[in-house]
Motif scaffolding. Structure first.
Motif, PDB file in Angstrom:
ATOM      1  N   LYS A 232     -39.873 -41.374  34.091  1.00  0.00           N
ATOM      2  CA  LYS A 232     -39.838 -40.004  33.556  1.00  0.00           C
ATOM      3  C   LYS A 232     -38.585 -39.279  34.050  1.00  0.00           C
ATOM      4  N   THR A 233     -38.061 -38.381  33.223  1.00  0.00           N
ATOM      5  CA  THR A 233     -36.885 -37.597  33.590  1.00  0.00           C
ATOM      6  C   THR A 233     -37.156 -36.790  34.852  1.00  0.00           C
ATOM      7  N   ARG A 234     -38.371 -36.266  34.995  1.00  0.00           N
ATOM      8  CA  ARG A 234     -38.688 -35.465  36.187  1.00  0.00           C
ATOM      9  C   ARG A 234     -38.608 -36.307  37.458  1.00  0.00           C
ATOM     10  N   GLN A 235     -38.903 -37.608  37.364  1.00  0.00           N
ATOM     11  CA  GLN A 235     -38.772 -38.489  38.529  1.00  0.00           C
ATOM     12  C   GLN A 235     -37.300 -38.648  38.919  1.00  0.00           C
ATOM     13  N   VAL A 236     -36.443 -38.756  37.921  1.00  0.00           N
ATOM     14  CA  VAL A 236     -35.006 -38.868  38.175  1.00  0.00           C
ATOM     15  C   VAL A 236     -34.485 -37.554  38.744  1.00  0.00           C
TER      16      VAL A 236
END
Length: 89
Positions: free
Chosen positions: A42-46
């Motif tokens: 997920k983008t939020r993890q990055v």
């Protein structure tokens, strides 16, 4: 290597190859590396990894023309951490 440090190293690896990338682009590059196990990332993890790396001085946020999207670049400290990680393998 734990999942968090594995993701941090992967983000640094992308930024070493591609200077000044948006968070979602980093995620897309990692997603394209499915053989490494990043499918479903997920983008939020990055973004969380980028903030963690920024606090440790390994990446820096660059000015972006967008009000919401963040752009990142690896620092010299990040390059050294990536080299150290490679030597540990």
């Amino acid at each position: 290597m734990g999942g968090q440090s594995k993701l941090d190293a992967a983000v640094l690896g992308v930024l070493e190859q591609r200077h000044g990338e948006m968070t979602y682009v980093i995620r897309n590059v990692l997603d394209s590396w499915r053989h490494v196990g990043w499918k479903g990332l997920k983008t939020r993890q990055v973004l969380t990894a980028c903030h963690r790396l920024e606090r440790s001085g390994q990446v820096q946020e660059l000015h972006s023309g967008y009000s919401v999207q963040k752009c990142w670049a690896i620092t010299e400290s990040g390059r050294q951490a990536l080299k150290d990680t490679a030597h540990d393998r």
